[in-house]
Write a protein that holds these residues in place. Structure first.
Motif, mmCIF file in Angstrom:
data_model
loop_
_atom_site.group_PDB
_atom_site.id
_atom_site.type_symbol
_atom_site.label_atom_id
_atom_site.label_comp_id
_atom_site.label_asym_id
_atom_site.label_seq_id
_atom_site.Cartn_x
_atom_site.Cartn_y
_atom_site.Cartn_z
ATOM 1 N N SER A 131 -23.109 9.455 60.272
ATOM 2 C CA SER A 131 -21.925 8.841 60.861
ATOM 3 C C SER A 131 -20.866 8.747 59.776
ATOM 4 O O SER A 131 -21.066 9.237 58.662
ATOM 5 C CB SER A 131 -22.274 7.466 61.432
ATOM 6 O OG SER A 131 -21.184 6.927 62.156
ATOM 7 N N PHE A 132 -19.737 8.092 60.092
ATOM 8 C CA PHE A 132 -18.619 8.115 59.161
ATOM 9 C C PHE A 132 -18.069 6.718 58.911
ATOM 10 O O PHE A 132 -18.175 5.815 59.749
ATOM 11 C CB PHE A 132 -17.527 9.057 59.686
ATOM 12 C CG PHE A 132 -17.977 10.496 59.686
ATOM 13 C CD1 PHE A 132 -17.777 11.299 58.578
ATOM 14 C CD2 PHE A 132 -18.647 11.022 60.778
ATOM 15 C CE1 PHE A 132 -18.235 12.609 58.557
ATOM 16 C CE2 PHE A 132 -19.106 12.336 60.774
ATOM 17 C CZ PHE A 132 -18.898 13.132 59.655
ATOM 18 N N GLY A 135 -16.573 3.910 61.341
ATOM 19 C CA GLY A 135 -16.907 4.301 62.702
ATOM 20 C C GLY A 135 -17.456 3.128 63.501
ATOM 21 O O GLY A 135 -18.042 2.190 62.959
ATOM 22 N N HIS A 137 -19.702 2.631 67.197
ATOM 23 C CA HIS A 137 -20.383 3.334 68.280
ATOM 24 C C HIS A 137 -21.189 2.414 69.197
ATOM 25 O O HIS A 137 -21.873 2.907 70.092
ATOM 26 C CB HIS A 137 -21.290 4.423 67.702
ATOM 27 C CG HIS A 137 -20.555 5.428 66.876
ATOM 28 N ND1 HIS A 137 -19.775 6.425 67.433
ATOM 29 C CD2 HIS A 137 -20.446 5.572 65.533
ATOM 30 C CE1 HIS A 137 -19.227 7.148 66.469
ATOM 31 N NE2 HIS A 137 -19.612 6.648 65.309
ATOM 32 N N TYR A 168 -14.804 9.510 56.283
ATOM 33 C CA TYR A 168 -13.980 10.035 57.375
ATOM 34 C C TYR A 168 -12.742 10.714 56.787
ATOM 35 O O TYR A 168 -12.413 10.558 55.609
ATOM 36 C CB TYR A 168 -13.582 8.863 58.267
ATOM 37 C CG TYR A 168 -12.974 9.212 59.613
ATOM 38 C CD1 TYR A 168 -13.749 9.738 60.637
ATOM 39 C CD2 TYR A 168 -11.626 8.957 59.875
ATOM 40 C CE1 TYR A 168 -13.208 10.013 61.891
ATOM 41 C CE2 TYR A 168 -11.066 9.222 61.119
ATOM 42 C CZ TYR A 168 -11.871 9.762 62.115
ATOM 43 O OH TYR A 168 -11.332 10.023 63.348
ATOM 44 N N PHE A 199 -24.196 15.025 63.588
ATOM 45 C CA PHE A 199 -23.044 14.220 63.199
ATOM 46 C C PHE A 199 -22.595 13.474 64.457
ATOM 47 O O PHE A 199 -22.565 14.050 65.539
ATOM 48 C CB PHE A 199 -21.864 15.092 62.739
ATOM 49 C CG PHE A 199 -22.117 15.970 61.554
ATOM 50 C CD1 PHE A 199 -22.614 15.449 60.374
ATOM 51 C CD2 PHE A 199 -21.824 17.340 61.605
ATOM 52 C CE1 PHE A 199 -22.826 16.261 59.267
ATOM 53 C CE2 PHE A 199 -22.025 18.149 60.515
ATOM 54 C CZ PHE A 199 -22.529 17.612 59.337
ATOM 55 N N VAL A 201 -19.160 11.229 65.663
ATOM 56 C CA VAL A 201 -17.828 10.928 65.147
ATOM 57 C C VAL A 201 -16.856 10.657 66.285
ATOM 58 O O VAL A 201 -16.992 11.206 67.385
ATOM 59 C CB VAL A 201 -17.324 12.108 64.270
ATOM 60 C CG1 VAL A 201 -17.094 13.361 65.091
ATOM 61 C CG2 VAL A 201 -16.077 11.730 63.486
ATOM 62 N N GLU A 202 -15.891 9.789 66.016
ATOM 63 C CA GLU A 202 -14.747 9.572 66.906
ATOM 64 C C GLU A 202 -13.576 10.391 66.368
ATOM 65 O O GLU A 202 -13.320 10.386 65.164
ATOM 66 C CB GLU A 202 -14.342 8.101 66.914
ATOM 67 C CG GLU A 202 -15.441 7.133 67.293
ATOM 68 C CD GLU A 202 -15.201 5.764 66.672
ATOM 69 O OE1 GLU A 202 -14.655 4.894 67.382
ATOM 70 O OE2 GLU A 202 -15.541 5.585 65.494
ATOM 71 N N THR A 203 -12.845 11.054 67.242
ATOM 72 C CA THR A 203 -11.680 11.805 66.771
ATOM 73 C C THR A 203 -10.553 10.859 66.376
ATOM 74 O O THR A 203 -9.706 11.194 65.549
ATOM 75 C CB THR A 203 -11.159 12.780 67.841
ATOM 76 O OG1 THR A 203 -10.631 12.037 68.939
ATOM 77 C CG2 THR A 203 -12.262 13.692 68.332
ATOM 78 N N GLN A 205 -10.567 6.711 65.377
ATOM 79 C CA GLN A 205 -11.381 5.502 65.245
ATOM 80 C C GLN A 205 -10.574 4.308 65.740
ATOM 81 O O GLN A 205 -9.683 3.818 65.051
ATOM 82 C CB GLN A 205 -11.787 5.302 63.789
ATOM 83 C CG GLN A 205 -12.724 6.381 63.270
ATOM 84 C CD GLN A 205 -13.134 6.153 61.822
ATOM 85 O OE1 GLN A 205 -12.350 5.654 61.017
ATOM 86 N NE2 GLN A 205 -14.350 6.519 61.493
ATOM 87 N N LEU A 221 -15.413 20.118 60.509
ATOM 88 C CA LEU A 221 -16.688 19.469 60.817
ATOM 89 C C LEU A 221 -17.487 20.307 61.806
ATOM 90 O O LEU A 221 -18.716 20.458 61.662
ATOM 91 C CB LEU A 221 -16.424 18.079 61.385
ATOM 92 C CG LEU A 221 -17.660 17.212 61.636
ATOM 93 C CD1 LEU A 221 -18.379 16.910 60.326
ATOM 94 C CD2 LEU A 221 -17.275 15.909 62.336
#
Length: 425
Positions: A131-132, A135, A137, A168, A199, A201-203, A205, A221
């Protein structure tokens, strides 16, 4: 408010930020039990992209209930589910050349994330997920493990296993390509970071402070995931469903994730969460991952109506138009109050105004509420005022809301100046 303080858990949050007993709502307005009106720049944390009590959704729901349509059906086949799946395929998947299977996972976004993580690990036979930084989730165990926000994480919750965090886009500033950083870790057998299953990820956050990944970073990515045989999961729960201007937030980058999690506005304001996956990843045995409320038929009805907004480009164009207004207004506010050293960032109709002064964003949210607006904060230190109005908000209401924000900033700064000068005790 006594009954809430007496009986409801201390975990309650938004009722503290917005201490009113709300009664009705329409479009972009909330009304409390005293008849006070509030402009809604919160939209249920992104659940109400199409506004409160959307009349088309309400009509469809009333008609469905009046004919005794199935409300609870587990994962049985129902007319409501059939209509949603067909509409989703015809309106969303087929025009975008996306080949995804659909799994209904449970009533909320964290259910979709848990399912994606479980499936990725099962398919790849690897336990690690990357994850980043910053982030968010969800807060069930697996989702919490890939959430970076320190407020929600605690070692006692056992959230540190099988997860690695990487920077990120922009975490080290604009001059550091964090994809190169990530590649170095994953191609060095002695880095201590195991090759992950996925991975996630949110485009953009949202809870992390409205941090926007560039198209180039997202493309990098995706390329890295293909190079190293890692699944790419896009969490589109808050910034999907048109929030960035296209139905999926990743469309602007031209990428095709292996999995996509959707919830919030996909249900038209009712609980619905789903996982989209490449067909070859659909390796579940029948009944292997279940849930009592994975078939919310009322949400299917509302969701089918909501997809009518995507039969043409009108809503996308409206989001781009109103998003430009939001940026213009925020840039103007930032320029008017230079001492705040604020930063504006966002895309489409998700924007953030970062206010470095400790606690100022929270004070501003409170002042806005007292002047008829609901708006929340985000970021690691709640230092960002986050703008999530309904995509269908009227331009006049949108501009009125920014007027409230500007006035609230002016009031707070004037009050603080008076306190410093000793004019107010």
């Amino acid at each position: 408010m006594r009954i809430f303080e007496q009986l409801e858990s201390e975990v309650r949050g938004y009722v503290r930020s917005f201490p009113a007993i709300f009664d009705t709502a329409k479009g972009s307005f909330l009304y409390d039990d005293q008849g006070n009106k509030y402009i809604d720049f919160f939209a249920g944390a992104g659940t109400l992209n199409y506004g409160h009590n959307n009349p088309a959704f309400n009509r469809a729901l009333i008609e469905y209930l009046e004919r005794d349509g199935i409300v609870h059906g587990l994962d049985k086949a129902t007319v409501a589910k059939k209509n949603f799946l067909q509409k989703f395929y015809d309106t969303i998947l087929a025009p975008r050349n996306l080949e995804y299977k659909v799994q209904f996972t449970g009533p909320t976004g964290t259910n979709a994330v848990e399912t994606a993580l479980k499936l990725a690990r099962m398919v790849k036979r690897r336990s690690t997920v990357i994850s980043f930084t910053n982030g968010y989730h969800g807060l069930t165990m697996g989702s919490l493990a890939v959430t970076g926000n320190n407020f929600y994480r605690d070692e006692f919750f056992g959230v540190r296993s099988n997860t690695a965090f990487m920077p990120y886009d922009g975490y080290f500033g604009k001059d550091v390509n964090t994809i190169d950083y990530l590649r170095r870790f994953l191609t060095d057998g002695s880095s201590g970071v195991d090759l992950p299953a996925a991975f996630i990820v949110e485009t953009v956050q949202g809870e992390g402070g409205v941090n926007v990944a560039s198209d180039e970073w997202l493309q990098g990515l995706e390329a890295l995931s293909r190079e190293l045989d890692i699944l790419l999961i896009i969490d589109d729960i808050q910034v999907g469903n048109g929030r960035t201007g296209t139905f999926f937030s990743f469309e602007r980058a031209g990428i095709k994730p292996d999995m996509v999690t959707l919830s919030k506005s996909v249900g038209g304001g009712l609980p619905l969460a789903l996982l989209l996956m490449r067909p070859d990843l659909d390796q579940w045995k029948p009944g292997e991952h279940t849930g009592t409320f994975r078939g919310n038929n009322l949400a299917f009805v509302a969701a089918t109506e909501a997809l009518a907004y995507w039969e043409n480009d009108d809503l996308s164009e409206a989001v781009r138009y109103k998003g430009a207004i939001m940026k213009e207004e925020l840039d103007r506010i930032a320029a008017k109050f230079p001492d705040l050293e604020s930063e504006v960032r966002g895309v489409g109709m998700v924007w953030g105004l970062e206010l470095p002064r400790t606690g100022f964003a929270g004070e501003l949210s409170k002042e806005c509420f007292e002047n008829g607006m609901v708006i929340e904060t985000a970021g690691a230190d709640d230092q960002v005022l986050k703008f999530l109005p309904a995509l269908t908000i009227e331009e006049e209401t949108l501009r009125e809301g920014f007027g409230i924000i500007e006035k609230a900033i002016d009031t707070l700064l004037t009050r603080k100046q008076a306190l410093r000068s000793g004019a107010v005790r």
